[in-house]
Design a protein around this motif. Structure first.
Motif, PDB file in Angstrom:
ATOM      1  N   ILE A 241       5.378   4.092   1.419  1.00 20.52           N
ATOM      2  CA  ILE A 241       5.741   4.507   0.056  1.00 20.52           C
ATOM      3  C   ILE A 241       4.969   5.794  -0.213  1.00 20.52           C
ATOM      4  O   ILE A 241       3.746   5.807  -0.132  1.00 20.52           O
ATOM      5  N   HIS A 242       5.685   6.859  -0.535  1.00 20.25           N
ATOM      6  CA  HIS A 242       5.003   8.160  -0.677  1.00 20.25           C
ATOM      7  C   HIS A 242       4.523   8.424  -2.095  1.00 20.25           C
ATOM      8  O   HIS A 242       3.700   9.323  -2.277  1.00 20.25           O
ATOM      9  N   SER A 243       5.027   7.695  -3.057  1.00 22.38           N
ATOM     10  CA  SER A 243       4.525   7.649  -4.442  1.00 22.38           C
ATOM     11  C   SER A 243       5.557   6.930  -5.298  1.00 22.38           C
ATOM     12  O   SER A 243       6.667   6.636  -4.808  1.00 22.38           O
ATOM     13  N   MET A 244       5.176   6.656  -6.556  1.00 25.74           N
ATOM     14  CA  MET A 244       6.058   5.873  -7.433  1.00 25.74           C
ATOM     15  C   MET A 244       6.004   6.434  -8.852  1.00 25.74           C
ATOM     16  O   MET A 244       5.035   7.093  -9.218  1.00 25.74           O
ATOM     17  N   VAL A 245       7.061   6.106  -9.616  1.00 27.72           N
ATOM     18  CA  VAL A 245       7.079   6.453 -11.039  1.00 27.72           C
ATOM     19  C   VAL A 245       7.403   5.195 -11.827  1.00 27.72           C
ATOM     20  O   VAL A 245       8.359   4.485 -11.500  1.00 27.72           O
ATOM     21  N   GLU A 246       6.584   4.921 -12.839  1.00 25.88           N
ATOM     22  CA  GLU A 246       6.859   3.792 -13.728  1.00 25.88           C
ATOM     23  C   GLU A 246       7.492   4.348 -15.006  1.00 25.88           C
ATOM     24  O   GLU A 246       7.029   5.364 -15.525  1.00 25.88           O
ATOM     25  N   PHE A 247       8.535   3.639 -15.488  1.00 28.06           N
ATOM     26  CA  PHE A 247       9.249   4.083 -16.693  1.00 28.06           C
ATOM     27  C   PHE A 247       8.950   3.152 -17.868  1.00 28.06           C
ATOM     28  O   PHE A 247       8.391   2.064 -17.677  1.00 28.06           O
ATOM     29  N   GLU A 248       9.349   3.578 -19.053  1.00 29.70           N
ATOM     30  CA  GLU A 248       9.061   2.852 -20.303  1.00 29.70           C
ATOM     31  C   GLU A 248       9.495   1.387 -20.269  1.00 29.70           C
ATOM     32  O   GLU A 248       8.864   0.524 -20.851  1.00 29.70           O
ATOM     33  N   ASP A 249      10.634   1.129 -19.603  1.00 33.34           N
ATOM     34  CA  ASP A 249      11.183  -0.242 -19.609  1.00 33.34           C
ATOM     35  C   ASP A 249      10.512  -1.146 -18.583  1.00 33.34           C
ATOM     36  O   ASP A 249      10.893  -2.302 -18.435  1.00 33.34           O
ATOM     37  N   GLY A 250       9.542  -0.631 -17.857  1.00 34.61           N
ATOM     38  CA  GLY A 250       8.852  -1.456 -16.856  1.00 34.61           C
ATOM     39  C   GLY A 250       9.415  -1.276 -15.455  1.00 34.61           C
ATOM     40  O   GLY A 250       8.846  -1.776 -14.483  1.00 34.61           O
ATOM     41  N   ALA A 251      10.517  -0.555 -15.323  1.00 27.26           N
ATOM     42  CA  ALA A 251      11.068  -0.303 -13.983  1.00 27.26           C
ATOM     43  C   ALA A 251      10.163   0.673 -13.236  1.00 27.26           C
ATOM     44  O   ALA A 251       9.576   1.570 -13.836  1.00 27.26           O
ATOM     45  N   VAL A 252      10.054   0.465 -11.922  1.00 30.02           N
ATOM     46  CA  VAL A 252       9.272   1.381 -11.084  1.00 30.02           C
ATOM     47  C   VAL A 252      10.180   1.885  -9.966  1.00 30.02           C
ATOM     48  O   VAL A 252      10.818   1.091  -9.281  1.00 30.02           O
ATOM     49  N   MET A 253      10.224   3.202  -9.808  1.00 26.48           N
ATOM     50  CA  MET A 253      10.986   3.793  -8.701  1.00 26.48           C
ATOM     51  C   MET A 253       9.970   4.264  -7.657  1.00 26.48           C
ATOM     52  O   MET A 253       8.936   4.831  -7.997  1.00 26.48           O
ATOM     53  N   ALA A 254      10.294   4.009  -6.386  1.00 27.40           N
ATOM     54  CA  ALA A 254       9.419   4.462  -5.303  1.00 27.40           C
ATOM     55  C   ALA A 254      10.259   5.236  -4.300  1.00 27.40           C
ATOM     56  O   ALA A 254      11.457   4.998  -4.176  1.00 27.40           O
ATOM     57  N   GLN A 255       9.636   6.160  -3.592  1.00 33.39           N
ATOM     58  CA  GLN A 255      10.331   6.843  -2.500  1.00 33.39           C
ATOM     59  C   GLN A 255       9.650   6.435  -1.205  1.00 33.39           C
ATOM     60  O   GLN A 255       8.419   6.521  -1.077  1.00 33.39           O
ATOM     61  N   LEU A 256      10.443   5.970  -0.254  1.00 31.81           N
ATOM     62  CA  LEU A 256       9.915   5.490   1.018  1.00 31.81           C
ATOM     63  C   LEU A 256      10.465   6.351   2.152  1.00 31.81           C
ATOM     64  O   LEU A 256      11.508   6.976   2.023  1.00 31.81           O
TER      65      LEU A 256
END
Ligand code: NDP
Ligand code: MG
Length: 379
Positions: A241-256
């Motif tokens: 996982i090269h980093s992640m972003v957490e959003f207001e609704d609790g969802a987290v996006m990651a780039q692998l």
């Protein structure tokens, strides 16, 4: 055809830019190159790509060059890199290591050129000035650093996408499985054995001290206009996982992806389009992904970097330059591993507060390096 001005063509990133260009000769062209002293490789690159402009900073090395293609004008000497920032280029790929890259990045922005930025020290030292200037000139600063590229991808290639938190991953560097006492005695030759990435020497040492992650948190704050509280770092030893972003609704996006810089390098040049890279595809079956907090006692460079950023003004610049000087000394076995944070701390204490502009940053850079050498003599 995307015309690239490549600053730092002989380095680890520079060579991977070259292989990206060679993979897609129909898409990319190199119009200028610059390096410091690796004259043999530089000469090979000059003769292979026949760029209009080629710059070698180190004059003595430049004298050893024997053949220059007729299409190329060669510039040498201390400020020669600025010539590589040419009107012909569509994009300037800044892959110089260290503070030395800053003036050329500023020049590129002033010329209205988009910058694909690997040279994170430029943002650490002068982020406030660089981002303000980029905004004024309508220039894009596109991340090449894998974590920041991962975030860019998670934000759909927009620095305007709202987010709650940015989570940078860190491999943990060469000493991640050792105690503080063991680490204290390790020489640079051990620190250079990075478990997951093949990189230049300076950044590999920064990974071992975790100062690199401090630089990257600061880089993320500038690139994504985020306060320090909105950027976190976490150790993830597998570097999948090269980093992640957490959003207001609790969802987290990651780039692998397989750990290779060729993906973020190529993407910085072609986004939102994606093309083949030759990097192995990721196979996750049977893999375990681990995460743990950064141990700040074992890695004092990490909180020290963040502290310098919180101090504002020219202090992050002083921290960065003191680190560059200290890492140079560590590479020569003149100081120990934990002397690096001690010397940075000393430089921060002695740095005089100055507004951020190019002149003050150039002064701060020289002064911080001198402070490190002065302290070394006292040790
Ligand atoms: P390298 O040390 O491998 O290469 C640095 C390049 O910059 C070389 O071409 C070098 O020339 C040139 N250079 C260094 N100092 C000067 C100077 N004073 N004047 C002109 N040219 C100079 O570094 P990397 O490629 O590893 O890193 C480059 C940048 O990218 C750094 O900021 C690093 O933090 C960042 N980065 C690197 C990653 C990697 O995987 N390597 C990953 C993410 C970010 P010469 O060869 O002649 O010395
Ligand atoms: Mg990185």
């Amino acid at each position: 055809m995307i015309k690239i001005a490549l600053l730092g063509s002989t380095g680890s990133i520079g060579r991977q830019v070259i292989s990206t260009v060679e993979r897609h000769p129909d898409k990319f062209q190199i119009v200028s190159i610059s390096a410091n002293s690796s004259y043999k490789l530089f000469e090979e690159q000059m003769n292979k790509f026949k760029p209009k402009i080629a710059c070698l900073t180190d004059g003595l090395s430049a004298r050893k060059i024997t053949s220059i293609p007729p299409e190329t004008t060669l510039y040498t000497g201390e400020n020669s890199m600025l010539h590589a920032v040419t009107e012909d280029a569509d994009i300037v790929l800044a892959a110089v290591s260290g503070f030395a890259g800053l003036p050329a990045v500023v020049e590129a922005i002033k010329m209205g050129k988009n910058v694909a930025l690997a040279n994170k020290e430029t943002l650490v030292a002068g982020g406030e000035m660089v981002m303000r200037l980029a905004k004024e000139k309508g220039v894009k600063i596109i991340p090449v650093d894998s974590e920041h590229s991962a975030i860019f991808q998670c934000l759909n290639f927009s620095t305007q996408t709202p987010f709650k938190k940015l989570i940078l991953t860190a491999s943990g560097g060469a000493f991640r499985n050792y105690t503080k006492q063991e680490i204290a005695n390790f020489k640079a030759s051990e620190a250079l054995k990075h478990p997951n990435w093949q990189m230049g020497k300076k950044i590999t040492i920064d990974c071992a001290t975790l100062l690199n992650k401090g630089l990257e948190v600061i880089e993320a704050c500038h690139l994504y206009n985020a306060p320090l509280e909105k950027v976190e770092a976490i150790v993830h030893p597998e570097s999948i996982i090269h980093s992640m972003v957490e959003f207001e609704d609790g969802a987290v996006m990651a780039q692998l992806g397989f750990p290779s810089m060729e993906i973020p390098i190529q993407l910085a040049l072609t986004y939102p389009e994606r093309y083949p890279t030759g990097v192995p595809f990721l196979s996750l079956a049977g893999k375990t992904l681990n995460f743990k907090e950064i141990d700040e006692d074992k890695y004092p460079c990490f909180p020290l970097a963040l502290k310098s950023f919180e101090m504002g003004y020219n202090f992050a610049c002083a921290m960065n330059s003191a680190n560059e000087e200290a890492v140079g000394l560590y590479l020569q076995d003149k100081i120990g591993f934990y002397d690096i944070p001690r010397l940075i701390q000393y430089a921060l204490e002695k740095t005089e507060k100055l507004e951020v502009n190019l002149e003050n940053l150039l002064y701060t850079d020289k002064f911080a390096r001198a402070l490190v050498r002065e302290k070394l003599e006292k040790i």
